[in-house]
Design a protein around this motif. Structure first.
Motif, PDB file in Angstrom:
ATOM      1  N   THR A  65       0.813  -1.212   0.000  1.00  0.00           N
ATOM      2  CA  THR A  65       0.000   0.000   0.000  1.00  0.00           C
ATOM      3  C   THR A  65       0.848   1.264   0.000  1.00  0.00           C
ATOM      4  N   SER A  66       2.105   1.154   0.416  1.00  0.00           N
ATOM      5  CA  SER A  66       2.987   2.321   0.432  1.00  0.00           C
ATOM      6  C   SER A  66       4.438   1.861   0.405  1.00  0.00           C
ATOM      7  N   GLY A  67       4.968   1.644  -0.784  1.00  0.00           N
ATOM      8  CA  GLY A  67       6.367   1.304  -0.917  1.00  0.00           C
ATOM      9  C   GLY A  67       6.652  -0.178  -1.032  1.00  0.00           C
ATOM     10  N   LEU A  68       7.937  -0.483  -1.118  1.00  0.00           N
ATOM     11  CA  LEU A  68       8.438  -1.849  -1.240  1.00  0.00           C
ATOM     12  C   LEU A  68       8.641  -2.430   0.144  1.00  0.00           C
ATOM     13  N   ARG A  69       8.204  -3.660   0.371  1.00  0.00           N
ATOM     14  CA  ARG A  69       8.326  -4.272   1.685  1.00  0.00           C
ATOM     15  C   ARG A  69       8.794  -5.716   1.575  1.00  0.00           C
ATOM     16  N   GLY A  70       9.432  -6.206   2.639  1.00  0.00           N
ATOM     17  CA  GLY A  70       9.839  -7.600   2.695  1.00  0.00           C
ATOM     18  C   GLY A  70      10.692  -7.855   3.914  1.00  0.00           C
ATOM     19  N   LEU A  71      11.194  -9.072   4.029  1.00  0.00           N
ATOM     20  CA  LEU A  71      12.077  -9.407   5.139  1.00  0.00           C
ATOM     21  C   LEU A  71      13.383  -8.625   5.024  1.00  0.00           C
ATOM     22  N   SER A  72      13.898  -8.181   6.158  1.00  0.00           N
ATOM     23  CA  SER A  72      15.154  -7.427   6.157  1.00  0.00           C
ATOM     24  C   SER A  72      16.279  -8.242   5.536  1.00  0.00           C
ATOM     25  N   THR A  73      16.288  -9.542   5.786  1.00  0.00           N
ATOM     26  CA  THR A  73      17.338 -10.399   5.240  1.00  0.00           C
ATOM     27  C   THR A  73      17.287 -10.448   3.720  1.00  0.00           C
ATOM     28  N   LEU A  76     -13.437  -7.178   0.945  1.00  0.00           N
ATOM     29  CA  LEU A  76     -14.902  -7.271   0.930  1.00  0.00           C
ATOM     30  C   LEU A  76     -15.458  -6.550   2.154  1.00  0.00           C
ATOM     31  N   ARG A  77     -16.239  -5.514   1.902  1.00  0.00           N
ATOM     32  CA  ARG A  77     -16.871  -4.731   2.966  1.00  0.00           C
ATOM     33  C   ARG A  77     -18.365  -5.039   2.926  1.00  0.00           C
ATOM     34  N   VAL A  78     -18.853  -5.719   3.939  1.00  0.00           N
ATOM     35  CA  VAL A  78     -20.209  -6.254   3.940  1.00  0.00           C
ATOM     36  C   VAL A  78     -21.077  -5.501   4.944  1.00  0.00           C
ATOM     37  N   THR A  79     -22.191  -4.951   4.461  1.00  0.00           N
ATOM     38  CA  THR A  79     -23.191  -4.377   5.354  1.00  0.00           C
ATOM     39  C   THR A  79     -24.190  -5.477   5.690  1.00  0.00           C
ATOM     40  N   LEU A  80     -24.373  -5.729   6.986  1.00  0.00           N
ATOM     41  CA  LEU A  80     -25.270  -6.781   7.441  1.00  0.00           C
ATOM     42  C   LEU A  80     -26.696  -6.250   7.584  1.00  0.00           C
ATOM     43  N   SER A  81     -27.625  -7.152   7.800  1.00  0.00           N
ATOM     44  CA  SER A  81     -29.042  -6.778   7.847  1.00  0.00           C
ATOM     45  C   SER A  81     -29.351  -5.804   8.976  1.00  0.00           C
ATOM     46  N   ASP A  82     -28.550  -5.814  10.043  1.00  0.00           N
ATOM     47  CA  ASP A  82     -28.771  -4.861  11.144  1.00  0.00           C
ATOM     48  C   ASP A  82     -28.008  -3.557  10.932  1.00  0.00           C
ATOM     49  N   LEU A  83     -27.436  -3.388   9.724  1.00  0.00           N
ATOM     50  CA  LEU A  83     -26.695  -2.192   9.287  1.00  0.00           C
ATOM     51  C   LEU A  83     -25.311  -2.069   9.911  1.00  0.00           C
ATOM     52  N   SER A  84     -24.878  -3.058  10.661  1.00  0.00           N
ATOM     53  CA  SER A  84     -23.480  -3.088  11.082  1.00  0.00           C
ATOM     54  C   SER A  84     -22.627  -3.499   9.881  1.00  0.00           C
ATOM     55  N   ILE A  85     -21.318  -3.273   9.980  1.00  0.00           N
ATOM     56  CA  ILE A  85     -20.415  -3.503   8.852  1.00  0.00           C
ATOM     57  C   ILE A  85     -19.263  -4.392   9.291  1.00  0.00           C
ATOM     58  N   ILE A  86     -18.904  -5.350   8.438  1.00  0.00           N
ATOM     59  CA  ILE A  86     -17.694  -6.142   8.649  1.00  0.00           C
ATOM     60  C   ILE A  86     -16.926  -6.185   7.339  1.00  0.00           C
ATOM     61  N   HIS A  87     -15.628  -6.006   7.424  1.00  0.00           N
ATOM     62  CA  HIS A  87     -14.787  -5.836   6.232  1.00  0.00           C
ATOM     63  C   HIS A  87     -13.547  -6.722   6.374  1.00  0.00           C
ATOM     64  N   PHE A  88     -13.348  -7.603   5.406  1.00  0.00           N
ATOM     65  CA  PHE A  88     -12.179  -8.486   5.383  1.00  0.00           C
ATOM     66  C   PHE A  88     -11.230  -8.017   4.292  1.00  0.00           C
ATOM     67  N   ARG A  89      -9.941  -7.863   4.676  1.00  0.00           N
ATOM     68  CA  ARG A  89      -8.969  -7.361   3.695  1.00  0.00           C
ATOM     69  C   ARG A  89      -7.563  -7.844   4.031  1.00  0.00           C
ATOM     70  N   PRO A  90      -6.878  -8.494   3.087  1.00  0.00           N
ATOM     71  CA  PRO A  90      -5.466  -8.827   3.311  1.00  0.00           C
ATOM     72  C   PRO A  90      -4.636  -7.551   3.311  1.00  0.00           C
ATOM     73  N   SER A  91      -3.601  -7.487   4.169  1.00  0.00           N
ATOM     74  CA  SER A  91      -2.696  -6.344   4.158  1.00  0.00           C
ATOM     75  C   SER A  91      -2.001  -6.261   2.809  1.00  0.00           C
ATOM     76  N   GLY A  92      -1.743  -5.031   2.382  1.00  0.00           N
ATOM     77  CA  GLY A  92      -1.064  -4.852   1.108  1.00  0.00           C
ATOM     78  C   GLY A  92       0.444  -4.912   1.205  1.00  0.00           C
ATOM     79  N   ASN A  93       1.008  -4.966   2.428  1.00  0.00           N
ATOM     80  CA  ASN A  93       2.461  -4.907   2.543  1.00  0.00           C
ATOM     81  C   ASN A  93       3.039  -5.840   3.600  1.00  0.00           C
ATOM     82  N   ALA A  94       2.245  -6.790   4.093  1.00  0.00           N
ATOM     83  CA  ALA A  94       2.748  -7.718   5.112  1.00  0.00           C
ATOM     84  C   ALA A  94       1.879  -8.969   5.114  1.00  0.00           C
ATOM     85  N   PRO A  95       2.397 -10.094   5.621  1.00  0.00           N
ATOM     86  CA  PRO A  95       1.580 -11.313   5.715  1.00  0.00           C
ATOM     87  C   PRO A  95       0.599 -11.207   6.867  1.00  0.00           C
TER      88      PRO A  95
END
Length: 477
Positions: free
Chosen positions: A7-15, A425-444
């Motif tokens: 999401t912002s720059g190059l990332r990885g293990l220091s080694t 995936l950002r899901v609005t539930l029937s009670d109008l609460s929200i749950i959002h699943f997202r893998p990080s863009g720069n880390a495991p």
């Protein structure tokens, strides 16, 4: 080498980064600048770094590679990323920041800046292509460290001057503010700037070892520290930032951290913004704020910057951006305290910190009361660290395969009403609460974001969401 742009720059293990890879990407960046006409042989290029153990070595390797590519390297030392970016804009120079931001200490990365600001996704692709071309050549990459001209004082001085002109003299008088210093490069500047405005500053938790602090998902251990300090020293607030000082952390008088998107909103209101660009993960209540037009993007500063630039091209004025981590960007100039705050289109932790503290000082009310007045939905987020990338990819593919899969996955939690697929995936539930699943863009890491009408419901929803993610991982076994 397992390095990638996130999401912002190059990332990885220091080694993986600390060696030929650092020289490879520094050389690729230099070649891209020279071939695209954004730099000429002999032009200056800036280099900064955070306090990670691997950062000095990676920085020295990059310095050598940049010099061999024909550029003049200016070492800005351990300064916040926004300070490096500001100095680059002042000098019309490109730059590299060696930092892993908030990710674990065994990882690191490089953020790249063109002479006119942070790189875009199209630049990442060009740098990646140049790196691939270099790897394809028969000759090995030279990773010999190099020297650079010392410009740390100049970069620091410019950034301090900017932040010491935002508020009126004595604007924070009467506030007692803790600065959680840990290992952020912003630690000493925060103390100096807040004291400049008259705050009673209490430095806390300075560390010689690198401590990763994620301002978007503050760990329970960190919250315990903040609450203990708030009580012990009778503080009005505690402020801090991530490793490279571009994401703010602010807690109220009880030590409870404020949401980053709330800090961004207060900063937008403070400067008098008309347009706010923010990722899909920011609070849904932002659209209900009067006088502010909200534009949504994918997660990551390049996407926020692109949308801010488009808004400016469309003739919009008073344009800012901020992320759920609190990092605040300005795409246009603003007049504050009778002086011009020049546009700084990269994440900055200082502007939102000063905005929220000045509001508390001006209204002479606790931060918790100010937060309650804004009345956004309760939003929480957390992450599962060391979550294999292939598992997160499999989870997202499974959930995107059809509504039946998504409904079955969420059955213990609620019924999906609508779905947004801008980023995760950002899901609005029937009670109008929200749950959002997202893998990080720069880390495991796998992240979960939730919104609900009460704190108890949000906490339960977050716990259930993380449990569903772990159950999926366990089933894959």
């Amino acid at each position: 080498m397992s390095l990638k742009f996130g999401t912002s720059g190059l990332r990885g293990l220091s080694t993986d980064l600390n060696g030929p890879a650092a020289a490879l990407y520094a050389t690729a960046f230099a070649q891209y600048l020279l071939s695209s006409g954004q730099a000429s042989p002999g032009d200056p290029i800036l280099l900064g770094r955070d306090f990670r153990d691997s950062s000095p070595s990676i920085s020295a390797i990059c310095a050598g590679a940049l010099a061999r590519a024909g550029l003049t390297v200016l070492d800005c030392g351990t300064v916040p990323t926004p300070a490096l970016a500001l100095y680059g804009l002042e000098k019309g120079a490109a730059g590299l920041m060696i930092t892993g931001s908030h990710i674990p200490a065994d990882r690191n990365g490089i953020k790249f800046y063109r002479p006119d600001g942070e790189i875009a996704k199209i630049d990442e692709q060009a740098i990646g292509a140049a790196a691939d071309a270099l790897k394809a050549q028969a000759s090995a990459i030279d990773a010999t460290p190099g020297e650079a001209e010392d410009h740390a004082a100049q970069a620091e001085s410019l950034f301090l001057a900017r932040n010491k002109a935002i508020l009126a003299e004595g604007a924070l008088s009467g506030l007692k503010v803790g600065v959680y210093q840990h290992s952020t490069v912003a630690r000493d500047m925060f103390v100096e700037v807040l004291a400049h405005y008259g705050a009673d500053v209490v430095p806390l938790g300075r560390s010689a070892e690198f401590i990763p602090v994620d301002t978007e998902a503050v760990s329970p251990a960190t919250i315990d520290l903040l609450k203990g300090w708030a009580s012990e020293y009778k503080l009005d607030a505690i402020v801090s930032a991530d490793g490279d000082g571009d994401r703010p952390l602010v807690s109220d008088e009880t030590g409870l951290p404020l949401r980053g998107d709330l800090l961004g909103l207060i900063a937008a209101q403070f400067v008098g913004a008309m347009v706010a660009v923010t990722p899909i993960t920011s609070n849904s209540g932002l659209e209900r704020q009067e006088g502010l037009s909200v534009l949504r993007t994918r997660v990551g500063s390049p996407f926020v910057i692109e949308a801010m630039q488009e808004a400016v091209r469309d003739g919009k004025t008073g344009v800012v951006g901020f992320e759920a981590n609190g990092g605040t960007l300005t795409a246009t100039d603003f007049i504050l305290n009778g002086t011009m705050l020049k546009a700084l289109p990269t994440r900055d932790s200082f502007l939102p910190v000063l905005a929220v503290l000045s509001r508390a000082a001006h209204r002479q009310r606790p931060l918790s009361s100010i937060v309650a007045d804004i009345a956004l939905p309760v939003a929480l987020s957390d992450r599962i660290e060391n979550f294999p990338l292939e598992t997160s990819a499999a989870l997202m593919a499974h959930l995107r395969a059809g509504m039946d899969n998504l409904s079955a996955f969420l059955k213990p939690i609620g019924t999906p009403q609508s779905v947004s697929d801008i980023d995760g995936l950002r899901v609005t539930l029937s009670d109008l609460s929200i749950i959002h699943f997202r893998p990080s863009g720069n880390a495991p890491e796998m992240r979960c974001y939730v919104e609900a009408e009460t704190a108890g419901k949000a906490e339960s929803l977050l716990e259930q969401g993380l449990a569903r993610i772990r159950a999926f991982e366990s089933q894959r076994g």
